[in-house]
Structure formats: structure tokens, C-alpha cells
Design an enzyme around this catalytic site. Sequence first.
Site, mmCIF file in Angstrom:
data_model
loop_
_atom_site.group_PDB
_atom_site.id
_atom_site.type_symbol
_atom_site.label_atom_id
_atom_site.label_comp_id
_atom_site.label_asym_id
_atom_site.label_seq_id
_atom_site.Cartn_x
_atom_site.Cartn_y
_atom_site.Cartn_z
ATOM 1 N N TRP A 282 0.680 -1.091 -0.004
ATOM 2 C CA TRP A 282 -0.105 0.018 -0.118
ATOM 3 C C TRP A 282 0.556 1.339 0.017
ATOM 4 O O TRP A 282 0.452 2.397 0.327
ATOM 5 C CB TRP A 282 -0.882 0.183 1.360
ATOM 6 C CG TRP A 282 -2.053 -0.809 1.233
ATOM 7 C CD1 TRP A 282 -3.338 -0.599 0.561
ATOM 8 C CD2 TRP A 282 -2.010 -2.223 1.220
ATOM 9 N NE1 TRP A 282 -4.030 -1.644 0.368
ATOM 10 C CE2 TRP A 282 -3.472 -2.620 0.836
ATOM 11 C CE3 TRP A 282 -1.370 -3.110 1.532
ATOM 12 C CZ2 TRP A 282 -4.028 -4.119 0.857
ATOM 13 C CZ3 TRP A 282 -1.548 -4.677 1.729
ATOM 14 C CH2 TRP A 282 -3.008 -5.010 1.576
ATOM 15 N N TYR A 518 -6.530 5.054 -0.469
ATOM 16 C CA TYR A 518 -7.789 4.812 -0.577
ATOM 17 C C TYR A 518 -8.289 3.976 0.718
ATOM 18 O O TYR A 518 -9.192 3.829 1.066
ATOM 19 C CB TYR A 518 -8.338 3.790 -1.662
ATOM 20 C CG TYR A 518 -8.045 2.218 -1.499
ATOM 21 C CD1 TYR A 518 -8.914 1.266 -1.021
ATOM 22 C CD2 TYR A 518 -6.652 1.813 -1.742
ATOM 23 C CE1 TYR A 518 -8.495 0.188 -0.815
ATOM 24 C CE2 TYR A 518 -6.409 0.411 -1.803
ATOM 25 C CZ TYR A 518 -7.282 -0.336 -1.302
ATOM 26 O OH TYR A 518 -6.937 -1.659 -0.864
#
Length: 683
Positions: A282, A518
Amino acid sequence: MSNQTTESKNDLGRYNKPVPRSNLEDIDDSETFAEDVIPPPTGRGYAPAGDSLSVQNVDMCQQINEPNHYTASYDIQNLVVRRGQEFVIRVTFNRPLAQDDDFQVEFLIGSNPSPNKGSLVVVTFGARHGGPWSGQILEQQGESVMLGITPTPNAIVGKYRTYVAIEVGGSMQRTSRDTSTDLYVLFNAWCPEDTVFLPNEAERQEYVLNDYGMIYQGSVGSVSHRDWVYGQFERGILDACIYIMDASRIPIYDRGSVIKMVRMGSAMINSQDDRGVLVGNWSDDYSMGRSPTSWTGSVKILLQYANTGVPVCFAQCWVFAGVLNTFLRAIGIPSRVITNFSSAHDNTGNLKTDLICKPDGSPDERHTRDSIWNYHCWNEVFISRNDLPPGLGGWQVVDATPQETSDGHYRCGPASVAAIKEGLLCHPHDAGFVFAEVSFNFSFSGKRTSEDNRTMARAEEYGCMRDHSELPESQLSIIMNAPQVLLGQDVNLQVDFHNQSEYPMTVQTHLAASVIFYTGVRASHLKDLTFNITVPPHEIKSEMLKFPAQEYLPHLGSQQCLHFTVTGTADDQSVTTIKVVELQTPMLTLTVSGQPQVQREMFVTVSFTNPFNFPLQEVNLSMEGSGLMSDRTHYYSVIDAQASITWTESFTPRLEGQRCLVAVLDCKNLRQVRGSTHILITP
């Protein structure tokens, strides 16, 4: 030394023989047959001397079986069937069968196959008792015999070896090992006795047989989607799924249990603790692999893993969900990808989500462990749950994204959707964690129905912590709106202040703007803005705020989410509102030409124009389509500002019906550029 060898040595003194855990390795069955685990028939006459029965050929009748079992789309040389349903094979002997001839068909899976474990199955065709699979002679024409064989609805799922054994002189003579007669057995959503039975035919077509789909992304109020090629029927995928089973070390005899297989799949699709399929990442650094946004589907990922045994880099939640969906559908389990917006991540395990703010309303990242993802993708499988009370079967949540451990492994589910909706968090598996993810949606909004309140009350009985304090009614409300924004355009925010009191109200306002992942985690801070606004009584006053593109573009990296927090304070009242703006990216255009027919050459052209005032560097363009073409890639060192590119590829459709081609453009300074086109292929 291999894991299997090490484990076999560790098992000495615990088991008489090593636990069978491999399905794809080449097995020598001579030892199995030498042990006479299948007693020969007794009290039967024998054929005349010199005229003993022997097998000339075994035909697995793929053209007959595969349409009946909905497996004709698998690009594989061997027969694929679904358990609990009859299939036929044709055996040709050296002469017509005599009354006293006796034979049987044997199916073996894994090493050390055993009848009492279900890994060695004997099918007989007369009065003599065989194994649990049933058999019958359907047709006899001279030397050729058509046999009907029905696996049990709980048969082990995987790849079986097939032998025909004939009783000769009181002993069994078997056909030689022939890989062309190997048989794949899958779960069967069409069989009412199978635990994956799905009653609705349209849902079976969608959740078992559809090999592409849309995965929803974005945020509340700005939902987008990406096309994903599941490709469960593509060449090598079924074997890759069996390779995953073998790599997980799940015993062969547990592979008929859908719950054990689903939990294994959830654990093995991520590599957090078991060298599974995908490595999560991520960050903005994907230099050691491919960015999660660059994948067009599951096929290349699964084939790379099966060919190398090395976890594939990199994935985020929709990639984990897409690949798990391929695995589940490939072995016959009805499944779908689900997107949960404003998805809470409970890191503290207290079944609630704590978001801590500073006095000015901005997030206190230092003291906040929990997070709210813009969206989170997981899977649902349709299975009966005989281990749960009635009414809790059907769709079950399964999540392969590594978040928290379940029984010592990074996996989640299957958790009953019905149980979660009812707040019944006491049932396996991981219902509490999923409940915390979804319950945030109505907890945050503050709008609960009486049914919601009953659900929360039940959840509290099973350990869910809830704050029962009532928030004081505020006479100030703030609403923030923004139109859809293309990447590279200015962002215009409208902030509405509503004064519901009898007196004028001066609102001290603080706005914080950030670029976020996100997952809700801040990637970079953009700016802070403070201003005052006076609102007359019982009126709404709006403030327009503009954020030029040049202020956010240098900070984006690979992210496309802007996060705005506005906190207004007036007369000892404080109100905070949040707005997430998803920046929209340009699209690829796909143009198809040629006759849309199976085995006829066609062409597809991908075109793209760089609309920005900066060049795109080290650009990778990928394209694939289930039943149409395997993964193709094209590299561009640079696409200059306002420049256009086109790329044409030929392909030959393999499968008929509605098909989809998916293309993705990816580079360091521009992600999420996608395009797709649908084609109806005729036979």
C-alpha cells in the site's frame, strides 16, 4: 529440502504413513496395488483359458460429458466433471463381455490413497459391492461398453488418476498409468446434495461460469468501477489452483470440505505468513514488482505463481478479491466480489472504530489506530452451513486481504451474511471483524432504524462495544459538495453553513486538505485554511473554495483521492464534515474489427491521447480477454504531452458468447487508466 520431505520426517512416529498433501506430483501407484487394498471377487467363474479379458482403450467422452457438467470452457486436455452428477466413459475390451467377466474402475487422488479416506474409489458394475461412487453399464456394443459413474456429492475435489481393473485368475490386472484419462472433479452448484448448491440458474451462470466482471471502487457519492478478467477457464488455471492447494499443505482428504477449502483459499491468496500467491503493498514504491493498478485480471498472477512458487508482487484489496474469485469459481464454488464503501478497519479488536480528532477537527493520526477505507473489496461464497443454526447458510463473507489473523493465519471467513445482519457474532468464522467493518456505515451517519438498533443490541451481547452517549443537538450543520473532477482540473468545493438558531452565528472554520490512500491513510498534506463566516438566523450561507490543480498535482504520487475536512465552531458548538474527492482519469479506447466468430482472426486497436501538460514516462500498456486472447503488453518509454498512441493486436476467439477485452495503462505518474469493450462471439 522441500517442505513435504521435512514434514514427512516430522510425521514419523505420529502417523503410520505421511499425510497426503500433494495432488499434482507424479505418483507411482504400484505400491498401492501391491497391498491388495481392493480384494478380488470370489465365487465367480472365469472366462475360457487363452481368452482372458483385457482393456484396449479408455475414452473419457469429453464431448459428451463437458456440456452436461458445464465444463466445456476449460482449456484443458483432460475431462473436468462436477461431483454428485453422472458422467460417462467408454471402455473398449479385446472381446465382448461374458457373463462371468468382472471388472471395476478405480479413481485415485494424492499419495497413499485409501478407501476409508475417500482418496481411493472403486466403482463396480455388478452385484459385487464397490466404493461410495455408483456405477452402471449404460450401453454395450460388441467390445465397447459405455459406463455411467456418479461421484458422491462430498467427493474430494482435485485431479484423479483413472485405472480399469479386471479380475483374472483370482487377481486384479490393471491398465497402465495413462495421463490422458486423468479426471478433474469440482464442486457442483447444480447438485442439490452438494454444500455449494445454488438454486437459481441465472445466479449459477453469473457466479460460477462468468469469467469476467466489474469490481466497484471509489467512495460514497463517487462510485467507479474497473473491469477484471477472472479467467477461471484459461489454460493452466485449474492446475494453478490445485498447486495452491498443494502449497497450502491441506490434506487431500480435507479437499471435499467447502469450509476448509474456502478458509485455505482466503489464507493462501495472500503471502503474509505462508508464501501464498500475492504480496500486499500500500505504498507508492512498486519497484520490486508491478503496481496493483496495472493488472488486468487474475490469469497472469496465478500462472506466474504456479510456475515459480514465488509470491507475486504486488496487490491491494481488489486484486486479492479478484484472484480469490478466480480460485473459487475455477473449483466450482459460487462466488462474487463485494465492495464495502466507508469500510471500517478495527485494529484494536474491540468491534468498534475509534477515530480521534484534534481540537480543530483535523485527524489525530498519532493516537488513531483504526481507519476508514474509502472502499474495501472482499468476496462472498454461496454455501450451506450445516455447522450453524438454520437460516444462516447462503452467502458468506470471505476476505483474502491480510488484515487480522484468524486462528493464527491471515484470513477471514466464511462469515454468514445473515448472521452479521442479525448481529449474531458468536458464530464462526470472523463474524465480529466483518460486523465492525460494515456497522460503521450506519453508526457514522447516526441514522438507525429499529432493525439496526435490534442488531446492535444483539451484537453487544457478543462483545461489540458501543458508545451510548447522546450527542447534544447542534443548531449548526455543515455540508460540503464538489462536482466530479478530472485529474488535472481545479477542485471547486462548496461549503454550506446552516444556522438553525434564532440569532446570527459567526462560525470559525478550519479546513484541512490532504492526499490520501484509498485506505484513508494520509499520503501527503496539502494545506490548511482558516476563515470566519457569519450566518444569519435560519439561513444557509455558502462559501466557495478553489484548489488549483498545480497545488495538488505535485503531491499526488500514484494516489487519486483528495480528502477535505471542515470543522466549524460557534457558540460552544463544533461540527465536522468530511468530503473525499476521487479524481477521474482519462480512458483508453478499444476498437475491434473482423468477424466475431470462434477460430476467426480478429483485430483490436487501443488508442490513447495524453491530455496533460506533462509527459508520461515508462508506460506499460496491458490487454487480455478470457476466451479471446492471453495477456499482451506494450512498452512506451515516453508519451509526450498531448501526444497520441495506438497499438493493434490480432487475436483468435476460443469461446463463443459475450466476451470482454480489458486494457490498462500504467506508469509512475499516472495510474488507473483503463478501457474495455464487449464482443458477442458466434459459434
